[in-house]
Each structure stands twice: as structure tokens, then as C-alpha cells.
Design an enzyme around this catalytic site. Structure first.
Site, PDB file in Angstrom:
ATOM      1  N   CYS A  51      12.510  17.335  13.904  1.00  7.53           N
ATOM      2  CA  CYS A  51      12.331  18.730  14.298  1.00  7.53           C
ATOM      3  C   CYS A  51      11.227  19.393  13.490  1.00  7.53           C
ATOM      4  CB  CYS A  51      13.645  19.472  14.150  1.00  7.53           C
ATOM      5  SG  CYS A  51      14.904  18.713  15.177  1.00  7.53           S
ATOM      6  N   GLU A  52       9.992  18.984  13.705  1.00  9.26           N
ATOM      7  CA  GLU A  52       8.801  19.538  13.061  1.00  9.26           C
ATOM      8  C   GLU A  52       7.650  19.279  14.020  1.00  9.26           C
ATOM      9  OE1 GLU A  52       8.209  20.654   9.812  1.00  9.26           O
ATOM     10  OE2 GLU A  52      10.145  20.160   8.920  1.00  9.26           O
ATOM     11  N   ARG A  89      -3.982  -0.328  -1.138  1.00  9.16           N
ATOM     12  CA  ARG A  89      -4.094  -0.310   0.319  1.00  9.16           C
ATOM     13  C   ARG A  89      -4.784  -1.560   0.888  1.00  9.16           C
ATOM     14  NH1 ARG A  89      -4.488   4.519   3.089  1.00  9.16           N
ATOM     15  NH2 ARG A  89      -5.072   5.472   1.112  1.00  9.16           N
ATOM     16  N   TYR A 131      -1.904  13.494   6.013  1.00 11.88           N
ATOM     17  CA  TYR A 131      -3.367  13.442   5.862  1.00 11.88           C
ATOM     18  C   TYR A 131      -4.093  13.478   7.202  1.00 11.88           C
ATOM     19  CZ  TYR A 131      -1.609  10.694   1.794  1.00 11.88           C
ATOM     20  OH  TYR A 131      -0.917  10.222   0.713  1.00 11.88           O
TER      21      TYR A 131
HETATM   22  C1  LIG Z   1      -3.213   4.725  -5.985  1.00 16.14           C
HETATM   23  C2  LIG Z   1      -3.950   4.117  -7.111  1.00 16.14           C
HETATM   24  C3  LIG Z   1      -4.593   2.883  -6.947  1.00 16.14           C
HETATM   25  C4  LIG Z   1      -4.653   2.160  -5.619  1.00 16.14           C
HETATM   26  O1  LIG Z   1      -5.397   2.848  -4.668  1.00 16.14           O
HETATM   27  P1  LIG Z   1      -5.689   2.172  -3.237  1.00 16.14           P
HETATM   28  O2  LIG Z   1      -6.527   3.161  -2.546  1.00 16.14           O
HETATM   29  O3  LIG Z   1      -4.378   1.960  -2.574  1.00 16.14           O
HETATM   30  O4  LIG Z   1      -6.400   0.887  -3.494  1.00 16.14           O
HETATM   31  C5  LIG Z   1      -5.202   2.316  -8.043  1.00 16.14           C
HETATM   32  N1  LIG Z   1      -5.197   2.940  -9.255  1.00 16.14           N
HETATM   33  C6  LIG Z   1      -4.596   4.127  -9.447  1.00 16.14           C
HETATM   34  C7  LIG Z   1      -4.628   4.746 -10.770  1.00 16.14           C
HETATM   35  C8  LIG Z   1      -3.965   4.760  -8.385  1.00 16.14           C
HETATM   36  O5  LIG Z   1      -3.392   5.948  -8.576  1.00 16.14           O
END
Ligand SMILES: *Cc1c(COP(=O)(O)O)cnc(C)c1O
Length: 425
Positions: free
Chosen positions: A353-354, A287, A327
Site C-alpha cells: 500500500c504505497e 554489486r 533509487y
Molecule cells: C558498499 C561498499 C562497497 C561495495 O560497493 P559496490 O558498489 O557494491 O561494489 C565497497 N566498500 C565500501 C566501503 C562500501 O561501503
């Protein structure tokens, strides 16, 4: 009128009353490519990556982009060319890494449910490491590797039992989660792995959750992991690399996560203090590398005033932007060409439609049908989670580089959405 500073600033900002990504006006993109439309800033991605690179300057560290955040080939190529490896969670993601020119030796394979076919595929191309999550998975991976005459490089994902203080659906390092090997079982699990002929223990990893905006959970998890490294090595199993996962948050709604370099200055100080500063380090950010690098452009279709609520109905929906429905997530929503005058409170919703198909609640907007809105912070966990629900083709994606526009995914046609289907008679 003073225009707000948006998530993604300075790469996503107003110029002369118009929202732009780098040097390109979003209104021009909407008329050429249509809406809904994802638009990403390459400079924003590279700047987010640079914060990590700065944090690790002079260290033996590998950044593996967690590609489930946004797995479009054009995005992967940007990170591959910048030297990143990849954290993958399926054989499909591995195929994408290879198609984008990524180096399989820099790939980490995470996830609780790898199939034998996925293990074989990953061993065939020589991936860097399997992050294994259970004893049962160790045994299956051993069998697959022995069958191929290979040794699979493995790391154990340990569960440090630390609360990341984030949404329950995206916290992964607590005892009640399905992820990882319990702290208490880690030493015996390492001993088990070290006795299997098809495995080679190379590391340890953890990943405690996502959208983490505090430093303390990371510091606590690091302490727990380093305690285990000491115990496992005392039991006779050397651990080459330490992988601290991903999870760093971004600014969606005034959130103030630490900058990646500042976070790592603190974490590296702890590593050094505990004598682990020379180890090979890995991280798996997702992210924080892409989330604020993109917006989803959408057109206002209708305004529907009501007794209790006013609705602003737009042409993007939960199939394009699933995070609010999944979320209760917040995405900032801003007009591409702000109008003068007082805003009205609207719930911004899609055509699906939700009742769960909402993008933003109680937003003050001064808009008319035909106006363009930008849904901010849409670079991560939007397109990669998009679906065809309600037989809506998925949006197109553009990558902006200065004044250049690259189409990195064409708009999906309705025909594309049903071309694999067959009529029974
Ligand atoms: C999803 C995930 C990440 C990345 O998470 P972010 O919050 O997007 O940085 C890293 N390692 C594993 C094992 C994940 O499942």
C-alpha cells in the site's frame, strides 16, 4: 521469436522457450518453492570473481567481497571457499562471515558509525583491518584496543573528492558526503593515528561510489590516493596496503561498465607507472560480483487496465526489491515463458500500500494472470535490503550449481515475522 540476451547471460538464458538459471528451469522452481523467489547462479558469481582474479594475476592483491550487496550465508560461503576476504559494515556482518566459514584475518571493517561493542568483537576475532572514517573514531578505537591490551590495525578512508557520475544516493567520494577523511586533513590524521599506542597504521583506502560505469573516476581517485601515500610516507608514516574500494557497475539496462580485468589493466598500468606496483592491493567489490548472478521470480496476480496506465500487479513488492522505490532503479523484467504476440505497456507493481511500490514502469509485456516474470539483476542490494513491510515474510533463496538446487534461505513464515513481539496485557 528471438529471445533477448539478458543481464546475467550466459548463466541466465532461454532454452527452448523457457528461462533457465544454469541448467534449471525457473518454472519448475516456482512450482516447487513458490514465489517470490530469489534464484542465483553460482557459476555467474564465480565468473564475475574470475574477471577480478584475472585482472590481478601475479599481483599481491586481496579481493574482499563487500557483503552488504548480498549477505546470505550460502553466498558468503561461495566467496570464502574461492579465497575471498570480506568488507563488512557491522558486527552482524562479521558474525555472518564467521558462520559462513570466512577468515577473520581477511576481513576489512568499513563504515562511519562503528560502536565500541563492534570494535571489541572485531578485535577479539582478529580482523585484518579497520577502515577508519574520522579522528573521533580513531580515538575511540585506540581506547578500546588499549583496554584489551591490543593494537588495532587501521587504514584511513580518504575522500578523494571525485565525482563517480552515478546516482547521488550511491556516490560517496564527494566533499558533501558523510564518508571518509577530507584529502586536506589526511596527513595530519595519519600523524595522529601513528601516535596512538592502541593503533597500528597498515593502509589507506577509498570508495567513491557505486554502479560506476566509467573508468575515469577510478583513475582520478587513484591519482589522488597515490599523492596522499607519497605525502603521508614523507611525513614518516609507512603505508603497507592500498585499498581502492568497490563500486564497479553492472548492466541493468544496457549499461556498459568496463570489465573488471580491463579496468584493472588500466589501473595497474598507472600504479606501475607511479612506482606503486609492488604494494599489497585490496579491493572491495560488491554489486559487480553478485548483481547479475540472480533473478527474482514473481507471479502475475492481476492485470488492471486503466485510462492513463495499465498495471501488472505481481506478488513481489518493494519489500523484496527495494531499489526502484529507493533509487528509481531499473531492473529488466522478462517472462519466464514468453507468449507470442504484441506486448502491452504496463507499470509492473507490487501489492504494498504505497504508490512507491513499483518494480518497473512502462514495460511492454505480453502476460496473463498466473504467468511468471523474472526481475533481472536482482543478486545485489535486493534480499540484503528486504523488509517485512506490510507483514510480508521475506522470500526464499536458491543457489543453482549446474543442475543442482540448494535452498540457501527458506521462505520466512508470517509467524517468523512477529515471533519477537509481545502483547502488553
Ligand atoms: C558498499 C561498499 C562497497 C561495495 O560497493 P559496490 O558498489 O557494491 O561494489 C565497497 N566498500 C565500501 C566501503 C562500501 O561501503
Amino acid at each position: 521469436m528471438t529471445e533477448p540476451t539478458l543481464p546475467g547471460h550466459p548463466f541466465i538464458a532461454y532454452h527452448e522457450g523457457e528461462l533457465c538459471v544454469e541448467q534449471v528451469r525457473l518454472s519448475a522452481l516456482a512450482s516447487t518453492y513458490g514465489t517470490p523467489l530469489f534464484v542465483y547462479s553460482k557459476a555467474a558469481m564465480l565468473s564475475a570473481l574470475a574477471a577480478y582474479q584475472l585482472g590481478f594475476a601475479g599481483r599481491n592483491a586481496q579481493i574482499c567481497y563487500a557483503m552488504k550487496a548480498n549477505s546470505t550465508l550460502g553466498i558468503l560461503q561461495v566467496f570464502a571457499l574461492a579465497g575471498c576476504g570480506f568488507d563488512i559494515v557491522s558486527g552482524g556482518e562479521l558474525a555472518r562471515v564467521l558462520a559462513a566459514g570466512g577468515d577473520p584475518a581477511k576481513v576489512i571493517f568499513s563504515g562511519v558509525g562503528k560502536t565500541r561493542a563492534e570494535m571489541r568483537q572485531a578485535l577479539q576475532v582478529g580482523i585484518g583491518c579497520f577502515n577508519v572514517e574520522s579522528i573521533a573514531e580513531l580515538d575511540v578505537l585506540n581506547e578500546v584496543a588499549v583496554g584489551m591490551g591490543l593494537r588495532a590495525p587501521v587504514s584511513l578512508r580518504v575522500n578523494p573528492n571525485v565525482d563517480p557520475q552515478t546516482h547521488p544516493y550511491i556516490s560517496t567520494g564527494l566533499k558533501g558526503n558523510k564518508f571518509g577523511v577530507a584529502h586536506e586533513q589526511a596527513v595530519e590524521t595519519y600523524l595522529h593515528a601513528s601516535r596512538l599506542p592502541g593503533l597500528k597504521v597498515v593502509g589507506i583506502d577509498c570508495h567513491i561510489g557505486s554502479q560506476i560505469t566509467e573508468t575515469t573516476p577510478y583513475l582520478d581517485a587513484m591519482d589522488r590516493v597515490l599523492d596522499l601515500v607519497t605525502q603521508v610516507e614523507a611525513a614518516g608514516v609507512p603505508i603497507h596496503h592500498i585499498d581502492f574500494g568497490g563500486g564497479l557497475g553492472i548492466n541493468y539496462n544496457g549499461d556498459t561498465p568496463p570489465a573488471a580485468d580491463a579496468l584493472w589493466a588500466q589501473l595497474l598500468a598507472k600504479l606501475d607507472a607511479r612506482g606503486f606496483g609492488q604494494r599489497q592491493l585490496m579491493i572491495e567489490p560488491g554489486r559487480s560480483l553478485v548483481g547479475n548472478a540472480g533473478v527474482c521470480l514473481s507471479e502475475v496476480l492481476y492485470l488492471k487496465p486503466g485510462e492513463q496506465k495499465n498495471f501488472c500487479i505481481i506478488d513481489a513488492a518493494m519489500n523484496d526489491l527495494p531499489r526502484p522505490a529507493m533509487y528509481q532503479a531499473y531492473h529488466h523484467i522478462t517472462p519466464v515463458r514468453p507468449r507470442k504476440g504484441e506486448g502491452t505497456l504496463f507499470d509492473v507493481v507490487g501489492p504494498i500500500c504505497e504508490s512507491g511500490d513499483w518494480i518497473g514502469r512502462d514495460r511492454s509485456l505480453q502476460v496473463q494472470p498466473g504467468d511468471l516474470l523474472a526481475v533481472c539483476s536482482a543478486g545485489a542490494y535486493c534480499m540484503s535490503m528486504a523488509s517485512n513491510y506490510n507483514t510480508r515474510g521475506r522470500a526464499a533463496e536458491l543457489l543453482i550449481d549446474g543442475d543442482q538446487v540448494h535452498v540457501i534461505r527458506q521462505r520466512e513464515s508470517v509467524f517468523d515475522t512477529f515471533q519477537l513481539e509481545q502483547l502488553p496485557v
